[in-house]
Scaffold this active site. Structure first.
Site, PDB file in Angstrom:
ATOM      1  N   CYS A   1       0.381  -1.280   0.377  1.00 31.59           N
ATOM      2  CA  CYS A   1      -0.431  -0.149  -0.080  1.00 31.59           C
ATOM      3  C   CYS A   1       1.109   1.668   0.133  1.00 31.59           C
ATOM      4  O   CYS A   1       0.482   2.395  -0.131  1.00 31.59           O
ATOM      5  CB  CYS A   1      -0.897   0.087   0.766  1.00 31.59           C
ATOM      6  SG  CYS A   1      -2.214  -1.423   1.041  1.00 31.59           S
TER       7      CYS A   1
ATOM      8  N   HIS B   1      -3.228   7.011   2.259  1.00 34.48           N
ATOM      9  CA  HIS B   1      -3.521   6.057   1.648  1.00 34.48           C
ATOM     10  C   HIS B   1      -4.903   5.238   2.443  1.00 34.48           C
ATOM     11  O   HIS B   1      -5.219   5.990   3.098  1.00 34.48           O
ATOM     12  CB  HIS B   1      -2.318   4.775   2.663  1.00 34.48           C
ATOM     13  CG  HIS B   1      -3.071   3.064   1.964  1.00 34.48           C
ATOM     14  ND1 HIS B   1      -3.635   2.773   0.828  1.00 34.48           N
ATOM     15  CD2 HIS B   1      -3.425   2.113   2.958  1.00 34.48           C
ATOM     16  CE1 HIS B   1      -4.160   2.488   0.834  1.00 34.48           C
ATOM     17  NE2 HIS B   1      -3.540   1.647   2.127  1.00 34.48           N
TER      18      HIS B   1
ATOM     19  N   ASN C   1     -10.037  -0.392   0.034  1.00 31.91           N
ATOM     20  CA  ASN C   1      -8.889  -0.329  -0.117  1.00 31.91           C
ATOM     21  C   ASN C   1      -7.761  -1.184  -1.316  1.00 31.91           C
ATOM     22  O   ASN C   1      -8.765  -1.811  -1.011  1.00 31.91           O
ATOM     23  CB  ASN C   1      -8.190  -0.833   1.121  1.00 31.91           C
ATOM     24  CG  ASN C   1      -6.591  -0.916   1.113  1.00 31.91           C
ATOM     25  OD1 ASN C   1      -5.529  -0.283   1.336  1.00 31.91           O
ATOM     26  ND2 ASN C   1      -6.320  -1.381   2.840  1.00 31.91           N
TER      27      ASN C   1
HETATM   28  C1  LIG Z   1      -9.628  -4.450  10.548  1.00 30.41           C
HETATM   29  C2  LIG Z   1     -10.567  -3.437  11.378  1.00 30.41           C
HETATM   30  C3  LIG Z   1     -11.195  -2.890  10.566  1.00 30.41           C
HETATM   31  C4  LIG Z   1     -11.478  -4.797  12.881  1.00 30.41           C
HETATM   32  O1  LIG Z   1     -11.738  -3.542  13.638  1.00 30.41           O
HETATM   33  P1  LIG Z   1     -11.737  -3.309  14.948  1.00 30.41           P
HETATM   34  O2  LIG Z   1     -12.243  -2.838  15.819  1.00 30.41           O
HETATM   35  O3  LIG Z   1     -10.175  -3.434  15.091  1.00 30.41           O
HETATM   36  O4  LIG Z   1     -12.294  -4.898  15.201  1.00 30.41           O
HETATM   37  P2  LIG Z   1     -11.900  -6.661  15.750  1.00 30.41           P
HETATM   38  O5  LIG Z   1     -10.929  -7.079  14.747  1.00 30.41           O
HETATM   39  O6  LIG Z   1     -11.175  -5.881  17.447  1.00 30.41           O
HETATM   40  O7  LIG Z   1     -12.792  -6.989  16.362  1.00 30.41           O
HETATM   41  C5  LIG Z   1     -14.355  -6.869  17.247  1.00 30.41           C
HETATM   42  C6  LIG Z   1     -15.605  -8.111  16.589  1.00 30.41           C
HETATM   43  O8  LIG Z   1     -15.557  -7.666  14.748  1.00 30.41           O
HETATM   44  C7  LIG Z   1     -16.039  -8.921  14.225  1.00 30.41           C
HETATM   45  N1  LIG Z   1     -15.931  -8.852  12.862  1.00 30.41           N
HETATM   46  C8  LIG Z   1     -14.611  -8.712  12.576  1.00 30.41           C
HETATM   47  N2  LIG Z   1     -14.497  -8.093  11.100  1.00 30.41           N
HETATM   48  C9  LIG Z   1     -16.628  -8.362  11.039  1.00 30.41           C
HETATM   49  C10 LIG Z   1     -17.039  -8.009   9.659  1.00 30.41           C
HETATM   50  N3  LIG Z   1     -16.815  -7.861   8.653  1.00 30.41           N
HETATM   51  N4  LIG Z   1     -18.256  -7.845  10.099  1.00 30.41           N
HETATM   52  C11 LIG Z   1     -18.960  -7.600  11.696  1.00 30.41           C
HETATM   53  N5  LIG Z   1     -18.119  -8.417  12.253  1.00 30.41           N
HETATM   54  C12 LIG Z   1     -16.431  -8.663  12.297  1.00 30.41           C
HETATM   55  C13 LIG Z   1     -14.530  -9.432  14.646  1.00 30.41           C
HETATM   56  O9  LIG Z   1     -15.335 -11.378  15.311  1.00 30.41           O
HETATM   57  C14 LIG Z   1     -15.459  -9.416  16.266  1.00 30.41           C
HETATM   58  O10 LIG Z   1     -15.937  -9.936  17.217  1.00 30.41           O
HETATM   59  P3  LIG Z   1     -16.379 -10.495  18.836  1.00 30.41           P
HETATM   60  O11 LIG Z   1     -15.957  -9.528  19.548  1.00 30.41           O
HETATM   61  O12 LIG Z   1     -17.479 -11.190  18.702  1.00 30.41           O
HETATM   62  O13 LIG Z   1     -14.547 -11.354  18.912  1.00 30.41           O
HETATM   63  C15 LIG Z   1      -9.114  -3.163  12.158  1.00 30.41           C
HETATM   64  O14 LIG Z   1      -9.027  -3.330  12.599  1.00 30.41           O
HETATM   65  C16 LIG Z   1      -8.551  -2.182  11.272  1.00 30.41           C
HETATM   66  O15 LIG Z   1      -8.987  -0.547  10.799  1.00 30.41           O
HETATM   67  N6  LIG Z   1      -7.367  -2.275  10.943  1.00 30.41           N
HETATM   68  C17 LIG Z   1      -6.593  -1.409   9.662  1.00 30.41           C
HETATM   69  C18 LIG Z   1      -6.110  -2.163   8.824  1.00 30.41           C
HETATM   70  C19 LIG Z   1      -5.629  -1.760   7.832  1.00 30.41           C
HETATM   71  O16 LIG Z   1      -6.305  -0.674   7.521  1.00 30.41           O
HETATM   72  N7  LIG Z   1      -5.504  -2.724   6.789  1.00 30.41           N
HETATM   73  C20 LIG Z   1      -4.939  -2.314   5.203  1.00 30.41           C
HETATM   74  C21 LIG Z   1      -3.560  -0.943   6.280  1.00 30.41           C
HETATM   75  S1  LIG Z   1      -2.962  -1.066   4.367  1.00 30.41           S
END
Ligand SMILES: CC(C)(COP(=O)(O)OP(=O)(O)OC[C@H]1O[C@@H](n2cnc3c(N)ncnc32)[C@H](O)[C@@H]1OP(=O)(O)O)[C@@H](O)C(=O)NCCC(=O)NCCS
Length: 325
Positions: A119, A252, A282
Site C-alpha cells: 500500500c 493511503h 482499500n
Molecule cells: C480490520 C479492522 C477494521 C477491525 O476492526 P476492530 O475494531 O479492530 O475489530 P476486531 O478485530 O477487534 O473485531 C471486533 C469484532 O468484530 C468482528 N468482526 C470482524 N470483522 C467483521 C465483519 N466484517 N463484520 C462483522 N463483524 C466483524 C470480530 O469477529 C470481533 O467480534 P468479537 O468481538 O465477537 O470477537 C481494524 O482493525 C482496522 O481497520 N485495522 C487496520 C486495517 C488496515 O487498514 N489494513 C490495511 C493497511 S494498508
C-alpha cells in the site's frame, strides 16, 4: 540534470462492477459468513468497492488510468520515457505489469518496471520517478498504482475480505524548472512481515503456502498512525515547511479512522483530508492516485495547492511525498 519533477496530469480507472456493503453482505451470507453494512461503515468508513471481472488484470486497469492521465497532461504515450507500476497483484510472475502495460499503450523502448511496496507502492514509485527525473535519466514518466486485490482475498475471512477493492490511478510526472515534488521520505521494517502478508508463492508448478491475504488488523492499525505522522513531519522538515502549508492531506485510503487519526496528529482540520475510501475501499497501491485524480477532477484540488501524499502497508512499509501540484 533537471531541477524538479512536477505532476502535469492525473487519471484513474475503476472497473464497472460496484459492490456495496449490502451486496457483499448478501454474497457472504450465502456462504454462511455474517457481516453488515453498519459494521463495515462504523469500523472502516467503507460503503462500496469495485471488483474487476475475472479476465481483467492490473495492467488493464493501469493502462486505462494511464491513458486518462496522458490526456489530462496533453501528452501522447510515445513521449513517455519511463513507466513505473506500483502493484502487489501483477498480471504474471514475470514480465512486469509495467512491460505489459507499455505494450497496451502501443509504445516500446522506454524503461518500464514494477515496484512492490504494497500500500506504500505509489509513494515509493513516485519517489523513484522523481529521483530519475532529477538525475536526468528520464524526463516524462508515467507513475501508476494498479491492483486487483479481489484475487488475493479470502472470502471466508470477514475481517479482511470486506476491506479491499480493485482499481488504478496514474500521474504523468515531468521535468520542470519549478517544483513539483518538494521532499520525499521512505521507510520499511521487515520484522513486521507477518502482520500483513500473502504468504504463498508458486514453486515447482504448484502453489506453496497460502496465496490469500492475512492481516492482524489491530497491529496494523496501531503501527500505521504513528509512522504516517513521522513520515509527514520528515518531509515537512526536509522541505522547510510546516503543517500549516499543507492544503490537502491524501493518506493511503485504508480506513477512515486511521486517516482521521493521522490528520489529528498533524493538527490538521478534517476539511483538508481527502477521503475516497468510502467509495472504493482499500485499493492498496492504487488508492492514493485514485483519491488524487478524483479530487482534481471534482475541482477540489487546484494547480498550486500543496499536497501531502502518504502511504503505509505490508512490509511493513511507509513513506510520504510533499509536493506543489
Ligand atoms: C480490520 C479492522 C477494521 C477491525 O476492526 P476492530 O475494531 O479492530 O475489530 P476486531 O478485530 O477487534 O473485531 C471486533 C469484532 O468484530 C468482528 N468482526 C470482524 N470483522 C467483521 C465483519 N466484517 N463484520 C462483522 N463483524 C466483524 C470480530 O469477529 C470481533 O467480534 P468479537 O468481538 O465477537 O470477537 C481494524 O482493525 C482496522 O481497520 N485495522 C487496520 C486495517 C488496515 O487498514 N489494513 C490495511 C493497511 S494498508
Amino acid at each position: 540534470m533537471n531541477k524538479y519533477s512536477r505532476i502535469t496530469g492525473t487519471g484513474s480507472y475503476l472497473p464497472p462492477r460496484r459492490v456495496t456493503n449490502a451486496d457483499l453482505a448478501a454474497e457472504l451470507a450465502a456462504t454462511g459468513i455474517e457481516t453488515s453494512d453498519q459494521w463495515i461503515v462504523e469500523r472502516t468508513g467503507i460503503h462500496s468497492r469495485y471488483f474487476a471481472a475475472p479476465d481483467v488484470t492490473s495492467s488493464d486497469l493501469g493502462a486505462q488510468a494511464a491513458r486518462n492521465a496522458l490526456e489530462a497532461a496533453g501528452r501522447n504515450a510515445d513521449e513517455i520515457d519511463l513507466i513505473i507500476v506500483a502493484t502487489s497483484t501483477p498480471d504474471m510472475v514475470f514480465p512486469s505489469a509495467a512491460c505489459i502495460l507499455q505494450n497496451k499503450l502501443g509504445i516500446a523502448g522506454c524503461a518500464a518496471f514494477d515496484v512492490q511496496a504494497v500500500c506504500s507502492g505509489f509513494v515509493y514509485a513516485l519517489t523513484i520517478a522523481d529521483a530519475m527525473i532529477r538525475t536526468g535519466s528520464a524526463s516524462k514518466a508515467l507513475v501508476i498504482g494498479a491492483e486487483v486485490f479481489s484475487r488475493i482475498l479470502d472470502f471466508t475471512d470477514r475481517t479482511t475480505c470486506v476491506l479491499f477493492g480493485d482499481g488504478a490511478g496514474a500521474v504523468v510526472l515531468e521535468a520542470s524548472d519549478t517544483p513539483g515534488i518538494l521532499a520525499t521520505d521512505l521507510h520499511a521494517d521487515g520484522k513486521h512481515v507477518g502482520i500483513l502478508c500473502v504468504p504463498g508463492t508458486v514453486s515447482g508448478g504448484k502453489i506453496l503456502g497460502d496465496p490469500l491475504l492475512k492481516m492482524d488488523g489491530q497491529a496494523v492499525f496501531k503501527l500505521a498512525i504513528g509512522v504516517l505522522e513521522d513520515a509527514a513531519r520528515a518531509t515537512l522538515t526536509k522541505a522547510g515547511r510546516t503543517e500549516a502549508d499543507i492544503d490537502w492531506l491524501i493518506p493511503h485510503q485504508a480506513n477512515i479512522r486511521i486517516m482521521q487519526g493521522t490528520a489529528r496528529k498533524l493538527k490538521m482540520s478534517l476539511d483538508k483530508l481527502i477521503v475516497t475510501v468510502n467509495e472504493h475501499g482499500n485499493t492498496s497501491a492504487a488508492s492514493i492516485p485514485l483519491a488524487l485524480d478524483a479530487s482534481v477532477r471534482s475541482g477540489k484540488i487546484k494547480k498550486g495547492d500543496t499536497l501531502m501524499l502518504e502511504g503505509v502497508g505490508g512490509g511493513f512499509t511507509w513513506g510520504a511525498v510533499l509536493l506543489d501540484f
